[in-house]
Scaffold this motif. Sequence first.
Motif, PDB file in Angstrom:
ATOM      1  N   UNK A  29       0.775  -1.240   0.000  1.00  0.00           N
ATOM      2  CA  UNK A  29       0.000   0.000   0.000  1.00  0.00           C
ATOM      3  C   UNK A  29       0.801   1.281   0.000  1.00  0.00           C
ATOM      4  N   UNK A  30       2.053   1.230   0.456  1.00  0.00           N
ATOM      5  CA  UNK A  30       2.828   2.462   0.567  1.00  0.00           C
ATOM      6  C   UNK A  30       4.102   2.423  -0.274  1.00  0.00           C
ATOM      7  N   UNK A  31       4.966   1.430  -0.008  1.00  0.00           N
ATOM      8  CA  UNK A  31       6.281   1.483  -0.654  1.00  0.00           C
ATOM      9  C   UNK A  31       6.252   1.118  -2.141  1.00  0.00           C
ATOM     10  N   UNK A  32       5.376   0.208  -2.544  1.00  0.00           N
ATOM     11  CA  UNK A  32       5.287  -0.105  -3.979  1.00  0.00           C
ATOM     12  C   UNK A  32       4.756   1.085  -4.778  1.00  0.00           C
ATOM     13  N   UNK A  33       3.691   1.755  -4.325  1.00  0.00           N
ATOM     14  CA  UNK A  33       3.290   2.964  -5.051  1.00  0.00           C
ATOM     15  C   UNK A  33       4.384   4.035  -5.071  1.00  0.00           C
ATOM     16  N   UNK A  34       5.109   4.178  -3.966  1.00  0.00           N
ATOM     17  CA  UNK A  34       6.218   5.139  -3.971  1.00  0.00           C
ATOM     18  C   UNK A  34       7.269   4.755  -5.005  1.00  0.00           C
ATOM     19  N   UNK A  35       7.565   3.471  -5.081  1.00  0.00           N
ATOM     20  CA  UNK A  35       8.585   3.002  -6.014  1.00  0.00           C
ATOM     21  C   UNK A  35       8.171   3.238  -7.467  1.00  0.00           C
ATOM     22  N   UNK A  36       6.943   2.891  -7.807  1.00  0.00           N
ATOM     23  CA  UNK A  36       6.538   2.934  -9.207  1.00  0.00           C
ATOM     24  C   UNK A  36       5.855   4.225  -9.628  1.00  0.00           C
ATOM     25  N   UNK A  37       5.210   4.906  -8.706  1.00  0.00           N
ATOM     26  CA  UNK A  37       4.517   6.134  -9.082  1.00  0.00           C
ATOM     27  C   UNK A  37       5.335   7.392  -8.785  1.00  0.00           C
ATOM     28  N   UNK A  38       6.166   7.332  -7.748  1.00  0.00           N
ATOM     29  CA  UNK A  38       6.946   8.509  -7.367  1.00  0.00           C
ATOM     30  C   UNK A  38       8.436   8.316  -7.621  1.00  0.00           C
ATOM     31  N   UNK A  39       8.804   7.199  -8.234  1.00  0.00           N
ATOM     32  CA  UNK A  39      10.204   6.899  -8.549  1.00  0.00           C
ATOM     33  C   UNK A  39      11.099   7.044  -7.309  1.00  0.00           C
ATOM     34  N   UNK A  40      10.628   6.460  -6.193  1.00  0.00           N
ATOM     35  CA  UNK A  40      11.373   6.502  -4.937  1.00  0.00           C
ATOM     36  C   UNK A  40      11.525   5.061  -4.427  1.00  0.00           C
ATOM     37  N   UNK A  41      12.569   4.354  -4.881  1.00  0.00           N
ATOM     38  CA  UNK A  41      12.703   2.949  -4.520  1.00  0.00           C
ATOM     39  C   UNK A  41      13.280   2.692  -3.122  1.00  0.00           C
ATOM     40  N   UNK A  42      13.824   3.687  -2.465  1.00  0.00           N
ATOM     41  CA  UNK A  42      14.485   3.503  -1.175  1.00  0.00           C
ATOM     42  C   UNK A  42      13.640   2.839  -0.102  1.00  0.00           C
ATOM     43  N   UNK A  43      12.452   3.382   0.176  1.00  0.00           N
ATOM     44  CA  UNK A  43      11.629   2.757   1.219  1.00  0.00           C
ATOM     45  C   UNK A  43      11.265   1.305   0.905  1.00  0.00           C
ATOM     46  N   UNK A  44      11.069   0.997  -0.350  1.00  0.00           N
ATOM     47  CA  UNK A  44      10.713  -0.365  -0.729  1.00  0.00           C
ATOM     48  C   UNK A  44      11.852  -1.329  -0.414  1.00  0.00           C
ATOM     49  N   UNK A  45      13.088  -0.890  -0.624  1.00  0.00           N
ATOM     50  CA  UNK A  45      14.236  -1.753  -0.325  1.00  0.00           C
ATOM     51  C   UNK A  45      14.332  -2.029   1.174  1.00  0.00           C
TER      52      UNK A  45
END
Length: 99
Positions: A29-45
């Motif tokens: 719900x949070x880190x995948x959308x950040x990774x793919x929609x906001x181009x922010x992969x850090x939290x997902x890692x």
Amino acid sequence: MLANSPTTNFGYFRRLGIIEGVSFLIILGITMPLKYLADTPGPNKVIGMVHGGLFLLYCAGAVYFAWRQKWPVWKLLLLWLAAIIPFGTFVADRKLLEE
């Protein structure tokens, strides 16, 4: 019969299942959308690594309790399946682990 007290090993396992489920929902719900929609992969890692560790602990704990309590294999397989389905650990806690 396993004691459901939060201070027993079984109580810790049940809490681990809830924490593992929450970490999975945070990823979805949070880190995948950040990774793919906001181009922010850090939290997902970071959350992904934490979730991976929790997932392994949950699966190992399921094996431990299945062996210790002589649970049937189907119950162990359902606990493992619950770990890979969103909201699965919550359902497993309510349906399989609450006795």
